[in-house]
Design a protein around this motif. Structure first.
Motif, PDB file in Angstrom:
ATOM      1  N   SER A   4      50.567  35.833  22.084  1.00  0.00           N
ATOM      2  CA  SER A   4      50.629  34.424  22.474  1.00  0.00           C
ATOM      3  C   SER A   4      50.054  34.188  23.873  1.00  0.00           C
ATOM      4  CB  SER A   4      52.069  33.921  22.411  1.00  0.00           C
ATOM      5  OG  SER A   4      52.867  34.649  23.314  1.00  0.00           O
ATOM      6  N   ALA A   5      49.874  35.258  24.648  1.00  0.00           N
ATOM      7  CA  ALA A   5      49.336  35.102  26.007  1.00  0.00           C
ATOM      8  C   ALA A   5      47.982  35.781  26.149  1.00  0.00           C
ATOM      9  CB  ALA A   5      50.319  35.678  27.024  1.00  0.00           C
ATOM     10  N   ILE A   6      47.343  36.063  25.025  1.00  0.00           N
ATOM     11  CA  ILE A   6      46.156  36.920  25.080  1.00  0.00           C
ATOM     12  C   ILE A   6      45.019  36.320  25.904  1.00  0.00           C
ATOM     13  CG2 ILE A   6      45.276  36.118  22.834  1.00  0.00           C
ATOM     14  CD1 ILE A   6      44.965  39.704  24.248  1.00  0.00           C
ATOM     15  N   ASN A   7      44.804  35.016  25.796  1.00  0.00           N
ATOM     16  CA  ASN A   7      43.706  34.422  26.575  1.00  0.00           C
ATOM     17  C   ASN A   7      44.003  34.460  28.070  1.00  0.00           C
ATOM     18  OD1 ASN A   7      41.800  33.433  24.451  1.00  0.00           O
ATOM     19  ND2 ASN A   7      43.661  32.395  23.774  1.00  0.00           N
ATOM     20  N   SER A   8      45.253  34.186  28.419  1.00  0.00           N
ATOM     21  CA  SER A   8      45.649  34.240  29.832  1.00  0.00           C
ATOM     22  C   SER A   8      45.497  35.666  30.360  1.00  0.00           C
ATOM     23  CB  SER A   8      47.112  33.809  29.989  1.00  0.00           C
ATOM     24  OG  SER A   8      47.367  32.618  29.283  1.00  0.00           O
ATOM     25  N   ASN A   9      45.976  36.627  29.577  1.00  0.00           N
ATOM     26  CA  ASN A   9      45.926  38.012  30.042  1.00  0.00           C
ATOM     27  C   ASN A   9      44.493  38.517  30.172  1.00  0.00           C
ATOM     28  OD1 ASN A   9      48.701  38.258  30.289  1.00  0.00           O
ATOM     29  ND2 ASN A   9      48.982  38.976  28.183  1.00  0.00           N
ATOM     30  N   LYS A  10      43.654  38.165  29.184  1.00  0.00           N
ATOM     31  CA  LYS A  10      42.246  38.578  29.275  1.00  0.00           C
ATOM     32  C   LYS A  10      41.596  37.964  30.515  1.00  0.00           C
ATOM     33  CE  LYS A  10      39.723  38.508  25.378  1.00  0.00           C
ATOM     34  NZ  LYS A  10      39.369  38.088  23.973  1.00  0.00           N
ATOM     35  N   ALA A  11      41.903  36.707  30.766  1.00  0.00           N
ATOM     36  CA  ALA A  11      41.322  36.044  31.937  1.00  0.00           C
ATOM     37  C   ALA A  11      41.773  36.742  33.219  1.00  0.00           C
ATOM     38  CB  ALA A  11      41.729  34.569  31.957  1.00  0.00           C
ATOM     39  N   ILE A  12      43.076  37.006  33.311  1.00  0.00           N
ATOM     40  CA  ILE A  12      43.597  37.629  34.537  1.00  0.00           C
ATOM     41  C   ILE A  12      43.001  39.020  34.736  1.00  0.00           C
ATOM     42  CG2 ILE A  12      45.678  38.561  35.630  1.00  0.00           C
ATOM     43  CD1 ILE A  12      47.194  36.162  34.340  1.00  0.00           C
ATOM     44  N   VAL A  13      42.915  39.787  33.652  1.00  0.00           N
ATOM     45  CA  VAL A  13      42.375  41.141  33.791  1.00  0.00           C
ATOM     46  C   VAL A  13      40.882  41.087  34.124  1.00  0.00           C
ATOM     47  CG1 VAL A  13      41.941  43.320  32.581  1.00  0.00           C
ATOM     48  CG2 VAL A  13      44.197  42.249  32.464  1.00  0.00           C
ATOM     49  N   SER A  14      40.172  40.108  33.585  1.00  0.00           N
ATOM     50  CA  SER A  14      38.750  40.005  33.949  1.00  0.00           C
ATOM     51  C   SER A  14      38.605  39.651  35.435  1.00  0.00           C
ATOM     52  CB  SER A  14      38.016  39.005  33.054  1.00  0.00           C
ATOM     53  OG  SER A  14      38.363  37.672  33.394  1.00  0.00           O
ATOM     54  N   VAL A  15      39.522  38.836  35.928  1.00  0.00           N
ATOM     55  CA  VAL A  15      39.517  38.504  37.364  1.00  0.00           C
ATOM     56  C   VAL A  15      39.807  39.765  38.195  1.00  0.00           C
ATOM     57  CG1 VAL A  15      40.758  37.224  39.172  1.00  0.00           C
ATOM     58  CG2 VAL A  15      40.114  36.076  37.025  1.00  0.00           C
ATOM     59  N   ILE A  16      40.802  40.536  37.749  1.00  0.00           N
ATOM     60  CA  ILE A  16      41.122  41.794  38.451  1.00  0.00           C
ATOM     61  C   ILE A  16      39.905  42.721  38.434  1.00  0.00           C
ATOM     62  CG2 ILE A  16      42.529  43.900  38.317  1.00  0.00           C
ATOM     63  CD1 ILE A  16      44.876  42.135  37.354  1.00  0.00           C
ATOM     64  N   HIS A  17      39.213  42.775  37.288  1.00  0.00           N
ATOM     65  CA  HIS A  17      38.029  43.636  37.199  1.00  0.00           C
ATOM     66  C   HIS A  17      36.932  43.190  38.178  1.00  0.00           C
ATOM     67  CE1 HIS A  17      38.929  45.430  32.951  1.00  0.00           C
ATOM     68  NE2 HIS A  17      39.703  45.899  33.896  1.00  0.00           N
ATOM     69  N   ARG A  18      36.733  41.887  38.268  1.00  0.00           N
ATOM     70  CA  ARG A  18      35.692  41.417  39.202  1.00  0.00           C
ATOM     71  C   ARG A  18      36.071  41.762  40.649  1.00  0.00           C
ATOM     72  NH1 ARG A  18      35.064  37.795  34.962  1.00  0.00           N
ATOM     73  NH2 ARG A  18      36.552  36.213  35.634  1.00  0.00           N
ATOM     74  N   ALA A  19      37.377  41.768  40.938  1.00  0.00           N
ATOM     75  CA  ALA A  19      37.815  42.179  42.283  1.00  0.00           C
ATOM     76  C   ALA A  19      37.622  43.686  42.468  1.00  0.00           C
ATOM     77  CB  ALA A  19      39.280  41.801  42.491  1.00  0.00           C
ATOM     78  N   LEU A  20      38.005  44.462  41.454  1.00  0.00           N
ATOM     79  CA  LEU A  20      37.917  45.922  41.588  1.00  0.00           C
ATOM     80  C   LEU A  20      36.461  46.389  41.690  1.00  0.00           C
ATOM     81  CD1 LEU A  20      40.746  47.151  39.161  1.00  0.00           C
ATOM     82  CD2 LEU A  20      40.745  47.205  41.671  1.00  0.00           C
ATOM     83  N   GLU A  21      35.548  45.624  41.079  1.00  0.00           N
ATOM     84  CA  GLU A  21      34.122  45.992  41.183  1.00  0.00           C
ATOM     85  C   GLU A  21      33.659  45.997  42.639  1.00  0.00           C
ATOM     86  OE1 GLU A  21      32.058  43.321  38.547  1.00  0.00           O
ATOM     87  OE2 GLU A  21      32.917  44.367  36.791  1.00  0.00           O
ATOM     88  N   LYS A  22      34.270  45.157  43.445  1.00  0.00           N
ATOM     89  CA  LYS A  22      33.910  45.101  44.874  1.00  0.00           C
ATOM     90  C   LYS A  22      34.680  46.134  45.692  1.00  0.00           C
ATOM     91  CE  LYS A  22      33.780  40.077  44.294  1.00  0.00           C
ATOM     92  NZ  LYS A  22      34.581  38.886  44.560  1.00  0.00           N
ATOM     93  N   SER A  23      35.619  46.827  45.046  1.00  0.00           N
ATOM     94  CA  SER A  23      36.496  47.759  45.767  1.00  0.00           C
ATOM     95  C   SER A  23      36.036  49.197  45.565  1.00  0.00           C
ATOM     96  CB  SER A  23      37.932  47.620  45.254  1.00  0.00           C
ATOM     97  OG  SER A  23      38.098  48.386  44.062  1.00  0.00           O
ATOM     98  N   GLU A  24      36.772  50.118  46.169  1.00  0.00           N
ATOM     99  CA  GLU A  24      36.449  51.538  45.979  1.00  0.00           C
ATOM    100  C   GLU A  24      37.294  52.171  44.877  1.00  0.00           C
ATOM    101  OE1 GLU A  24      35.321  53.723  49.712  1.00  0.00           O
ATOM    102  OE2 GLU A  24      36.130  51.892  50.619  1.00  0.00           O
TER     103      GLU A  24
END
Lengths: 415, 415
Positions: free
Chosen positions: B149-169
């Motif tokens: 029931s939260a799959i779209n929210s979770n995918k969005a949040i994890v994609s946001v985390i991924h875009r942040a981690l791409e800039k990280s080490e």
């Protein structure tokens, strides 16, 4: 009557009483058990003999018969072990942390018994005594489930423990044995979350896997060890050979024995013959990778499967590696995160090995065989944890404890 | 493709790399995540809206819809939470113990990450961010499995985390989300011992029971709390009423809220009316035992079942007891070993209560509502453990760590 449920409930009911016994009461009970074991040696041996006879009739192999067999000396050692547990310091009641919060609440974290320990084990009857003494020392009730092949020995030992506990200030039924050794009852025990706080399986890989796969009660997993000794480029010749031979051969049937030796190519080019000779002299069957066989074509070839195998006998897999990183990569791929050793004179290699490898115990210039509660100086051992929760590596008395927080206030409510 | 297996293996492969990241690298990554969450608030809200629309169409109730709903403010709070985790001290790498043995071996016990954390949770999308930040801070890889029931929210949040981690080490896939939210895949995740070191279920009692009953991977159990407030004979009138009301009503839907109030008869004879009045004013439905109904015949009667129930709403069971021991006996019978409070001015009563009751947190003159990682001063919380292994009570960052032993020698072998 439902033996499992009745004994589980009894253990759970008694847990509070046992937890409140003083260290002196617990030590006195342990000393009474040690004495009773010695006093009733003849009885235990005659009951043990029934199991041995049954085992022989059922075609039990010599190795298992030897594990099952008790002697006057072994019973003496068991009693000695109980005395040693009595002499250890009691971890329960210890205040692990204490602090005040700005709202005036005062917190303390205190070490307490786990409650009820379910112990599931195979043919060695000495586990009955070991587990009972360690659980009593830490204020836990214990419910023992041994194998059917040792049932007479286990019943005898537990009746001896009961006769000792009757003279003590601990409840007699602090230690209970399941006489029903059926698989069906064991399966129910795995799920007895109402009464058991932890299950500790002790025995072969199959037993442990069955418990881990089927238990709802939290499990303390012990067991598999696919351990490595890596001989680095700068390793001293004699030290490297001695440690490799010791780790493999000193007691090959146990989890902290080495199963694979990794050798840096530069070391191998100088000292390979000496290593092979020492292993041969100790009757070790070597299964070698291609690079090793280029150095000694008489060696048997190793398969991928060999590097995955916990032999638990005098077989060893051997691989020559081009670098420290290749050795670390091999261990990361094949290791079981139990015990790993590096032999080297290079400090940077040690630190890389310690940082990059995730295992319960990592050694520099020492044998993997030291992964053991006694060798670590814990004075006792309930097993060697191969999991990462609660306890990792050799487990002494603190592994049989939990904690509780006590919080002292003066009327604080949550805003 | 087998998503579960692929992501599990990836997490396991990356665990070593993440474990070796420095505290600064991890904190920098967390700060990038916090910033990215704020920068992409509009995107997260629009994806969350898809879940809300689907929920409404599927007849999801208002309570669940509220848990699912994100707002600009809630996303701001999530980002704030990540910043707070970045500011906490990093428990990994800490040397917990060190000693030398007579044979010259030097031992150190070091705190290390658990490895791979499997997080299974229900509709609240904020758990995605909380769990990710706590796992990253402690050097763990995390595999998230939220509800469909939260799959779209979770995918969005994890994609946001991924875009942040791409800039990280840190590796981008330090945080992964299972997009397959089927029960079959969840059941396989419970058994994925090859790659997962621990499972942490967060949600309702059914979810947690399903995980505990079916998992082979070790579980950190959180959840049920049947908590009591005992008003002893000597309790101050106002303090007792305030704490009882706070423990019941301040947030009734959580595990550390009180479900039963026990009142000493001698206190009740003087102050019962004041307690009942305060509960009534706070809209609490009272279910009382016979002794209580003798004092106030207007109260509804309680059944045995009431004393077993974790209401999680504005209902409370109430019992009048003749003694401290009767109160302790009641808690031992019905309590879930979560949080228990005694209100008294008698020091002996406090000590008896603390000694005889086995629970994660015991309170004197304070509300049970303080059982919480933030209130304990841990700065963060991955949950409140209701088991006795590994961690008990509020779990801060150290609950997401394990240990390893490093042993330094000079050629020691086992005799």
């Amino acid at each position: 009557m439902n033996e499992l449920n009745d004994k589980g409930r009894k253990a759970s009911d008694l847990a509070t009483t046992i937890a409140q016994c003083t260290t002196k009461q617990k030590n006195d009970a342990l000393k009474l058990i040690a004495k009773q074991l010695l006093d009733e040696t003849a009885f235990i041996l005659s009951e043990n003999n029934k199991d041995l006879e049954a085992g022989k009739n059922n075609g039990m192999n010599d190795n298992l018969l030897d594990r099952l067999k008790l002697t006057k000396e072994r019973i003496h050692d068991m009693a000695e072990g109980v005395q040693q547990v009595a002499a250890l310091s009691d971890p329960t009641g210890e205040v692990l942390e204490g602090w005040d919060n700005p709202n005036g609440l005062h917190f303390e974290k205190i070490r307490v018994p786990l409650g009820v320990v379910g112990m599931i084990f195979e043919a060695r009857p000495n586990v009955t005594v070991d587990a009972s003494s360690l659980c009593l020392k830490t204020g836990n009730a214990v419910l023992l489930r041994g194998s059917s092949s040792a049932i007479n020995s286990n019943k005898a030992i537990v009746s001896v423990i009961h006769r000792a506990l009757e003279k003590s200030e601990l409840p007699t039924e602090s230690v209970q044995l399941l006489e029903d050794t059926s698989r069906e009852t064991a399966a129910k025990m795995f799920k007895l979350t109402e009464y058991l706080d932890v299950l500790i399986p002790r025995g072969g890989a199959n037993l442990i896997k069955t418990v881990v796969d089927n238990a709802s009660v939290p499990v303390l997993e012990t067991g598999v060890g696919n351990c490595h000794v890596f001989i680095d480029e700068s390793a001293g010749k004699n030290m490297a050979v001695e440690i490799a031979v010791n780790a493999k051969t000193q007691r090959p049937s146990v989890c902290n024995a080495a199963e694979t030796i990794l050798v840096h190519q530069n070391w191998a080019e100088q000292h390979f013959e000496k290593l092979i000779q020492a292993l041969n002299e100790n009757n070790v069957e070597i299964r070698a990778d291609n690079k090793a066989r280029q150095l000694d074509s008489s060696l048997l070839p190793a398969t991928q499967e060999d590097f995955k195998t916990e032999y638990l006998n005098l077989t060893v897999a051997l691989r020559v590696v081009g670098s420290l990183d290749e050795a670390i990569g091999h261990i990361q791929t094949f290791g079981s995160k139990h015990s790993e050793a590096i032999i080297t004179e290079n400090k940077d290699s040690v630190e890389a090995f310690f940082n990059k490898i995730d295992a319960a115990a990592l050694y520099h210039n020492a044998s993997t065989r030291f992964t053991d509660g006694f060798e670590f100086g814990f004075g006792a051992e309930i097993g060697i944890s191969t999991q990462k929760l609660h306890a990792r590596g050799p487990m002494g008395l603190p592994a049989l404890t939990s904690t509780k927080y006590i919080v002292r206030g003066s009327g604080q409510i949550k805003a």
